[in-house]
Design a protein around this motif. Structure first.
Motif, mmCIF file in Angstrom:
data_model
loop_
_atom_site.group_PDB
_atom_site.id
_atom_site.type_symbol
_atom_site.label_atom_id
_atom_site.label_comp_id
_atom_site.label_asym_id
_atom_site.label_seq_id
_atom_site.Cartn_x
_atom_site.Cartn_y
_atom_site.Cartn_z
ATOM 1 N N ARG A 1 15.040 14.571 56.179
ATOM 2 C CA ARG A 1 16.406 14.125 56.427
ATOM 3 C C ARG A 1 17.207 15.259 57.063
ATOM 4 O O ARG A 1 16.879 16.437 56.911
ATOM 5 N N THR A 2 18.254 14.909 57.778
ATOM 6 C CA THR A 2 19.101 15.899 58.425
ATOM 7 C C THR A 2 20.307 16.176 57.533
ATOM 8 O O THR A 2 21.167 15.314 57.361
ATOM 9 N N PRO A 3 20.371 17.374 56.934
ATOM 10 C CA PRO A 3 21.487 17.676 56.034
ATOM 11 C C PRO A 3 22.724 18.111 56.814
ATOM 12 O O PRO A 3 22.650 18.515 57.982
ATOM 13 N N GLY A 4 23.855 18.021 56.173
ATOM 14 C CA GLY A 4 25.098 18.493 56.766
ATOM 15 C C GLY A 4 26.142 18.645 55.680
ATOM 16 O O GLY A 4 25.959 18.162 54.557
ATOM 17 N N ARG A 5 27.211 19.327 56.004
ATOM 18 C CA ARG A 5 28.297 19.516 55.048
ATOM 19 C C ARG A 5 29.632 19.477 55.781
ATOM 20 O O ARG A 5 29.733 19.930 56.920
ATOM 21 N N ILE A 6 30.642 18.944 55.095
ATOM 22 C CA ILE A 6 32.010 18.961 55.590
ATOM 23 C C ILE A 6 32.830 19.806 54.617
ATOM 24 O O ILE A 6 32.868 19.513 53.410
ATOM 25 N N LEU A 7 33.452 20.846 55.116
ATOM 26 C CA LEU A 7 34.244 21.717 54.253
ATOM 27 C C LEU A 7 35.537 21.015 53.841
ATOM 28 O O LEU A 7 36.292 20.543 54.688
ATOM 29 N N VAL A 8 35.781 20.946 52.545
ATOM 30 C CA VAL A 8 37.015 20.367 52.012
ATOM 31 C C VAL A 8 37.988 21.477 51.604
ATOM 32 O O VAL A 8 39.182 21.414 51.897
ATOM 33 N N ALA A 9 37.463 22.500 50.927
ATOM 34 C CA ALA A 9 38.317 23.611 50.477
ATOM 35 C C ALA A 9 37.472 24.871 50.352
ATOM 36 O O ALA A 9 36.293 24.813 49.988
ATOM 37 N N TRP A 10 38.086 25.999 50.690
ATOM 38 C CA TRP A 10 37.456 27.304 50.506
ATOM 39 C C TRP A 10 38.585 28.262 50.170
ATOM 40 O O TRP A 10 39.369 28.652 51.024
ATOM 41 N N ASP A 11 38.682 28.616 48.894
ATOM 42 C CA ASP A 11 39.795 29.439 48.471
ATOM 43 C C ASP A 11 39.387 30.292 47.286
ATOM 44 O O ASP A 11 38.293 30.152 46.735
ATOM 45 N N ASP A 12 40.262 31.193 46.931
ATOM 46 C CA ASP A 12 40.083 32.013 45.737
ATOM 47 C C ASP A 12 41.007 31.476 44.659
ATOM 48 O O ASP A 12 42.198 31.249 44.897
ATOM 49 N N ILE A 13 40.438 31.248 43.478
ATOM 50 C CA ILE A 13 41.208 30.680 42.383
ATOM 51 C C ILE A 13 40.992 31.511 41.126
ATOM 52 O O ILE A 13 40.052 32.313 41.054
ATOM 53 N N ALA A 14 41.851 31.302 40.137
ATOM 54 C CA ALA A 14 41.686 31.959 38.849
ATOM 55 C C ALA A 14 40.683 31.175 38.015
ATOM 56 O O ALA A 14 40.790 29.950 37.884
ATOM 57 N N ALA A 15 39.692 31.845 37.471
ATOM 58 C CA ALA A 15 38.652 31.183 36.693
ATOM 59 C C ALA A 15 39.225 30.587 35.415
ATOM 60 O O ALA A 15 39.899 31.286 34.640
ATOM 61 N N ASP A 16 38.972 29.282 35.199
ATOM 62 C CA ASP A 16 39.348 28.679 33.923
ATOM 63 C C ASP A 16 38.318 29.097 32.870
ATOM 64 O O ASP A 16 37.344 29.812 33.164
ATOM 65 N N ASP A 17 38.502 28.648 31.645
ATOM 66 C CA ASP A 17 37.628 29.103 30.561
ATOM 67 C C ASP A 17 36.157 28.749 30.788
ATOM 68 O O ASP A 17 35.293 29.622 30.633
ATOM 69 N N PRO A 18 35.817 27.491 31.156
ATOM 70 C CA PRO A 18 34.400 27.178 31.366
ATOM 71 C C PRO A 18 33.774 27.977 32.507
ATOM 72 O O PRO A 18 32.638 28.454 32.398
ATOM 73 N N THR A 19 34.518 28.134 33.613
ATOM 74 C CA THR A 19 33.994 28.895 34.755
ATOM 75 C C THR A 19 33.819 30.360 34.381
ATOM 76 O O THR A 19 32.793 30.992 34.713
ATOM 77 N N ALA A 20 34.796 30.914 33.695
ATOM 78 C CA ALA A 20 34.712 32.311 33.275
ATOM 79 C C ALA A 20 33.524 32.527 32.343
ATOM 80 O O ALA A 20 32.799 33.529 32.467
ATOM 81 N N ALA A 21 33.279 31.578 31.439
ATOM 82 C CA ALA A 21 32.159 31.716 30.508
ATOM 83 C C ALA A 21 30.834 31.698 31.253
ATOM 84 O O ALA A 21 29.942 32.513 30.988
ATOM 85 N N ASP A 22 30.682 30.763 32.207
ATOM 86 C CA ASP A 22 29.421 30.664 32.950
ATOM 87 C C ASP A 22 29.179 31.885 33.833
ATOM 88 O O ASP A 22 28.031 32.309 34.020
ATOM 89 N N LEU A 23 30.247 32.450 34.391
ATOM 90 C CA LEU A 23 30.097 33.594 35.293
ATOM 91 C C LEU A 23 30.281 34.926 34.567
ATOM 92 O O LEU A 23 30.272 35.989 35.214
ATOM 93 N N GLU A 24 30.459 34.852 33.248
ATOM 94 C CA GLU A 24 30.601 36.049 32.410
ATOM 95 C C GLU A 24 31.755 36.927 32.893
ATOM 96 O O GLU A 24 31.616 38.127 33.121
ATOM 97 N N LEU A 25 32.895 36.269 33.053
ATOM 98 C CA LEU A 25 34.113 36.944 33.491
ATOM 99 C C LEU A 25 35.220 36.704 32.467
ATOM 100 O O LEU A 25 35.120 35.812 31.620
ATOM 101 N N GLU A 26 36.287 37.444 32.583
ATOM 102 C CA GLU A 26 37.471 37.188 31.779
ATOM 103 C C GLU A 26 38.211 35.991 32.377
ATOM 104 O O GLU A 26 38.297 35.865 33.604
ATOM 105 N N PRO A 27 38.736 35.080 31.551
ATOM 106 C CA PRO A 27 39.530 33.973 32.087
ATOM 107 C C PRO A 27 40.655 34.498 32.968
ATOM 108 O O PRO A 27 41.309 35.496 32.644
ATOM 109 N N GLY A 28 40.862 33.834 34.109
ATOM 110 C CA GLY A 28 41.889 34.261 35.042
ATOM 111 C C GLY A 28 41.388 35.185 36.133
ATOM 112 O O GLY A 28 42.113 35.454 37.098
ATOM 113 N N THR A 29 40.142 35.669 35.996
ATOM 114 C CA THR A 29 39.571 36.523 37.039
ATOM 115 C C THR A 29 39.404 35.725 38.331
ATOM 116 O O THR A 29 38.947 34.581 38.296
ATOM 117 N N PRO A 30 39.729 36.289 39.482
ATOM 118 C CA PRO A 30 39.570 35.556 40.743
ATOM 119 C C PRO A 30 38.099 35.226 41.021
ATOM 120 O O PRO A 30 37.222 36.073 40.869
#
Length: 240
Positions: A94-123
């Motif tokens: 199959r021919t893959p493709g992607r359409i960009l919707v958003a690309w930004d820097d955000i503050a990590a919420d609690d679940p994201t921070a836990a998975d990435l082993e960061l402090e909550p709020g870390t960019p």
């Protein structure tokens, strides 16, 4: 002792079986008879036919085209493995493709921070992209990366291409991942991006990947149309 009475076969099931027989003689892209024509042919109410067709739509056997319905191509079956969507789609022809919707820097919420082993709020770096297969929208992917590791992607990465290839180009190798799959319904915004209704069942994947040192690489939330994609895994026996 008397045998229990035979269960009554629902009329929708009988109609669905008859439509299956019709589809077996059609090729991808062929028109499916209309609700009115099928109801007249089988001597049932149009609502019964509509119910049967709705099941076939959810299963990905048929799809809407304009004001009619046509036979759909088989679902894209992705293996559950530690590789990108791009690599998986290409391996299946199959021919893959992607359409960009958003690309930004955000503050990590609690679940994201836990998975990435960061402090909550870390960019963290956040990419949201619509996934395509042969030009058709089949998924919506949100990826979260530790900004301190992958800020370099800002100047070099094309978000319509494989992110895994770009990450490997930085010298990071994927060594393992934990993935969870569940069924959900899309939110209105998600359904709009995937060009489907909120009633269509979705497959939701959560993935956390690590490198050879066990350090987190990514947190991914992928939402796939249940009528367009399926997943499979190779299983091996384990000792009791």
């Amino acid at each position: 002792m008397d045998s229990p009475p035979a269960a009554r076969v629902p009329k929708v099931f009988l109609v669905r079986t008859q439509i299956d027989a019709i589809l077996a003689d059609l090729a991808e892209g062929d028109s499916v008879p209309s609700e009115r024509e099928l109801a007249n042919r089988f001597g049932v109410a149009r609502e019964t036919v509509r119910h049967a067709l709705r099941e076939l739509l959810v299963e990905g056997r048929i799809r809407r085209r304009g004001r009619g319905t046509v036979v759909s191509r088989p679902k894209l079956t992705q293996p559950l493995s530690l590789r990108s969507y791009t690599e998986g789609a290409i391996s299946l022809g199959r021919t893959p493709g992607r359409i960009l919707v958003a690309w930004d820097d955000i503050a990590a919420d609690d679940p994201t921070a836990a998975d990435l082993e960061l402090e909550p709020g870390t960019p963290v770096m956040h990419l949201e992209r619509v996934l395509l297969a042969d030009g058709e929208r089949i998924g919506l992917e949100s990826t979260y990366l530790p900004l301190h590791r992958f800020a370099c992607l800002r100047g070099s990465y094309d978000p319509t291409t494989s992110l895994y290839a770009a990450i490997r180009a930085t010298g990071v190798e994927f060594a393992g991942a934990r993935e969870r799959i569940e069924t959900v319904l899309a939110a209105p915004r998600e359904a709009g991006l995937l060009e489907c209704t909120t009633a269509l069942p979705m497959l939701l994947l959560h993935r956390r990947s690590v490198d050879a040192d066990g350090a987190p690489v990514e947190r991914v939330r992928s939402l796939y149309r249940g009528d367009r994609i399926a997943f499979e895994a190779m299983l091996s026996p384990v000792s009791a």
